[in-house]
Design an enzyme around this catalytic site. Structure first.
Site, PDB file in Angstrom:
ATOM      1  N   TYR A 139      17.141  -3.923  10.795  1.00 60.46           N
ATOM      2  CA  TYR A 139      16.043  -3.516  11.670  1.00 60.46           C
ATOM      3  C   TYR A 139      16.607  -3.178  13.061  1.00 60.46           C
ATOM      4  CZ  TYR A 139      12.914  -5.629   8.155  1.00 60.46           C
ATOM      5  OH  TYR A 139      12.251  -5.970   7.002  1.00 60.46           O
ATOM      6  N   ASN A 166      -5.350 -10.530  13.411  1.00 61.80           N
ATOM      7  CA  ASN A 166      -4.959 -10.537  11.999  1.00 61.80           C
ATOM      8  C   ASN A 166      -4.757 -11.933  11.425  1.00 61.80           C
ATOM      9  OD1 ASN A 166      -5.149  -7.770  11.891  1.00 61.80           O
ATOM     10  ND2 ASN A 166      -2.979  -7.409  12.200  1.00 61.80           N
ATOM     11  N   GLN A 218      -3.209  -7.844  18.424  1.00 61.68           N
ATOM     12  CA  GLN A 218      -3.148  -7.538  16.993  1.00 61.68           C
ATOM     13  C   GLN A 218      -2.814  -8.789  16.194  1.00 61.68           C
ATOM     14  OE1 GLN A 218      -0.159  -4.443  17.355  1.00 61.68           O
ATOM     15  NE2 GLN A 218      -1.660  -2.851  16.906  1.00 61.68           N
ATOM     16  N   PRO A 247       0.843  -5.398   4.060  1.00 60.55           N
ATOM     17  CA  PRO A 247      -0.449  -5.668   3.428  1.00 60.55           C
ATOM     18  C   PRO A 247      -1.556  -4.727   3.912  1.00 60.55           C
ATOM     19  CG  PRO A 247       0.025  -7.332   5.086  1.00 60.55           C
ATOM     20  CD  PRO A 247       1.281  -6.516   4.923  1.00 60.55           C
TER      21      PRO A 247
END
Length: 328
Positions: free
Chosen positions: A54, A294, A290, A207
């Site tokens: 990453y 979530n 966020q 997801p």
């Protein structure tokens, strides 16, 4: 936050885990990344997932700095090995013993820790004997640098072979990390049954289907500025879902989310957690709010009628082909 056991092990993980693919070290400035990690910790997330590839190792470094000062024993830190890193030399990729051992040591330095809780084979390596790969992983376990082992995007046959070798070597292979969402269900027919037999859980990525299941992408409309679809690294992954038939079906999920008193994103995350073989759903974030929103999917139970309505709404756009779990 709710917690689940990972595979047949004694390791508890948070139902929602925090991942930094495509964000830390690339899309998101470091102070924003630290704010997202802080929001995750405040929301009760203890499980953090990253990988050496990453941002070409930068994401691990950012996560390590973001978690500095936290009680190490209260965290589960996961990373992965397979894809090319560094200058891209002939041994800078794959699952050879050399690359695994060197990558593990480098990841520990970047993360600022003596061990990782879970070390995962980021893909299957057809060019290296599986025995060599599993022995290298086993040696890391015996050295105390890795507590548990996992795989990512391995198919059912590969998982079964890996689990057999793990038993031979007496090391804990306990997790599989596949893509999984309402739209992408390719693991259900073969991978999940194989994992259930082997005592392995899923830690699922994407997801929310790269953001498509939030409903922000509208059929026939331009993609929103600054969204995943406009990012060079993320646009390839999301492209498969930017068809009008998919986007129109997703819009029909909105009344179902309202019925459950959830946002579209919360419904998507809660949906994957209804699968008993799923231990945790990985969420990413570019903004702390966020994360805060979530994580509310943790502990949510969706009734059978709602699940049936979701299947009905998405009928015709769900991908189920198990052959799509593959290594390039």
């Amino acid at each position: 936050m709710q917690f689940r056991r990972l595979g047949r092990s004694g390791l508890n993980v948070s139902e929602i885990s925090y991942g930094n693919w495509l964000t830390h070290g690339s899309q998101v400035e470091e102070d924003a990344a630290h704010a997202c990690v802080r929001a995750a910790l405040e929301a009760g997330i203890t499980t953090f997932d990253t990988a050496d590839v990453y941002a070409n190792t930068k994401a691990e470094s950012v996560l390590g700095r973001a978690l500095a000062g936290e009680r190490r024993e209260s965290l589960e830190i996961f990373t992965k090995v397979f894809w090319p890193t560094g200058p891209g030399g002939p041994n800078d990729k794959g699952l050879s013993r050399k690359h695994i051992i060197e990558s593990a040591n480098a990841s520990l330095k970047r993360l600022g820790t003596d061990y990782v809780d879970l070390y995962q084979a980021h893909r299957f390596d057809r060019t290296v004997p599986l025995e060599e790969t599993m022995l290298a992983f086993a040696d890391l376990v015996r050295q105390g640098k890795v507590l548990y082992l996992g795989v990512s995007e391995w198919n059912a046959e590969q998982i079964t072979r890996g689990a057999a070798l793990a038993r031979e070597l007496n090391v804990p292979l306990i997790s599989s990390q596949p893509q999984y969402s309402m739209l992408w269900r390719v693991i259900e027919d073969q991978v999940v049954p194989a994992c259930e037999r082997e005592g392995i859980s899923q830690i699922v990525w994407s997801p929310i289907a790269q953001g498509v299941l939030t409903g922000k992408y509208k059929p026939g409309a331009e993609v929103p500025a600054g969204s995943r679809a406009t990012d060079e690294r993320g646009s390839t992954m999301i492209a498969r879902w930017l068809r009008d038939d998919v986007l129109a079906a997703v819009q029909n999920l909105e009344p179902l989310a309202k019925e459950a008193d959830l946002t579209m994103a919360q419904l998507a995350v809660a949906w994957v957690l209804q699968n008993p073989n799923v231990a945790s759903a990985i969420i990413g974030a570019s903004r702390p709010e966020q994360v805060t929103e979530n994580v509310k999917a943790a502990g949510v139970k969706l009734d059978a009628d709602l699940l049936a309505k979701i299947d009905e709404v998405l009928d015709g756009v769900i991908e189920r082909d198990p052959r799509l779990t593959q290594t390039p």
